[in-house]
Design an enzyme around this catalytic site. Sequence first.
Site, PDB file in Angstrom:
ATOM      1  CD  GLN A 152      -2.684   1.400   2.430  1.00 27.32           C
ATOM      2  OE1 GLN A 152      -2.112   1.822   3.428  1.00 27.32           O
ATOM      3  NE2 GLN A 152      -3.983   1.112   2.422  1.00 27.32           N
ATOM      4  CE1 TYR A 197      -3.781   8.911   6.676  1.00 24.31           C
ATOM      5  CE2 TYR A 197      -4.241   6.867   5.531  1.00 24.31           C
ATOM      6  CZ  TYR A 197      -3.913   7.538   6.679  1.00 24.31           C
ATOM      7  OH  TYR A 197      -3.719   6.846   7.852  1.00 24.31           O
ATOM      8  CB  CYS A 222     -10.679  -9.483  16.912  1.00 24.42           C
ATOM      9  SG  CYS A 222     -10.724  -7.676  16.797  1.00 24.42           S
ATOM     10  NE  ARG A 280      -9.277  -1.831  15.163  1.00 25.48           N
ATOM     11  CZ  ARG A 280      -9.336  -0.997  14.123  1.00 25.48           C
ATOM     12  NH1 ARG A 280      -9.672  -1.454  12.913  1.00 25.48           N
ATOM     13  NH2 ARG A 280      -9.063   0.289  14.273  1.00 25.48           N
ATOM     14  CB  CYS A 305     -11.269  -3.399  22.376  1.00 21.68           C
ATOM     15  SG  CYS A 305      -9.591  -4.057  22.208  1.00 21.68           S
TER      16      CYS A 305
END
Length: 370
Positions: A100, A170, A343, A321, A346
Amino acid sequence: MSKLFTPTRIGSLTLKNRFVRSATWENMATEDGHMTDKLYGIYRELAEGGVGLIATGYANIVADEKPNAGMMGMYDDSFIPEYKKLTDLVHQHDSKIMMQLAYGGTKTTYNLGERVIFAPSEVAERGTQTLGKAMTIDEIAYIVEAFAKASLRAKESGFDGIEIHAAHTYLINQFLSPYYNQRTDEYGGSFENRMRFLLEIFEATRKLVGVDFPILIKLTATEFFEGGLTFGETRKICKKLEQVGADALIISGNIHGKAIDMVGESFDGYMLEKEGFFHQYGDVISREVNIPVITVGGLTDIEAIGQIAENTSIECFALSRPLLSEPNLIKRWEEGDRSPALCETCSKCRTKRGNFCVVNKERKAQIAAL
């Protein structure tokens, strides 16, 4: 369920399954963006864990623009040998990997006052309140060229494609946004003018990397605030990107850590859902373009993901996550243990020592040992 573990294609690239590790800033690179043993370990685990396509954390394309500490770099040729080592490592496990690439812009509070931060206009980013320098035409051309050159380095490093980050406020996202882009020249005002920066980046990149190297674009479905980029405009952007030759689209949101609190709310006519926050938006786009659409955000339950796969035209499913907590999650699901990811959504995994799960104690011990 079986569809999730069948091969699919993104441009010239064949993936062994429909699971993508979404781009995740790890905060584990050196000060100047080079690889570390911990980073190699993270990617080795993801490849061993069965992920079909791994997206790296975002890499800065120019040396003087670094929106976060510990992020990867791709701003000169010195990175190529160590990234060849990375891509070889991932390929040994039959996984694919893309880099990326991003210009962060004003979505940052890192090292403010020590560097020039480009923006389309002098409009502060809503979350950080950071104000950037409105870019000149020459500076726009400089960043367009930097994206293209970084993409060529990624190809020379053995990456299977690149992901251009045009989401999450961005720089590219800000050019697309009528809120952030207040320009009156050919890069602002009309929808076509606001798209010009992204299209020039894509065209310059395609010219350097060739027609067979996959280019994926990450977009914000909607900016979730009055005056921002709307889903209707994003749909038009997606159709234009298909027309110019983009290989796939990643449809995300722009509400880091807040999406779970907005589940059940509707924006631009579509609702955020607990499993797959933004997949309603991705579903619409997937029926309007003939290139793969990837949804990302809030995917933790294999049964729910399977239902989305069967009932929509979404091609791939990106997680972040859950893979911080369990890098072997995809392999676990494929081997028959289909209990949801550990997961807890959180969002406590961003720490000053790097990004890792602070809930899963076993995982914390593994990270410490890397």
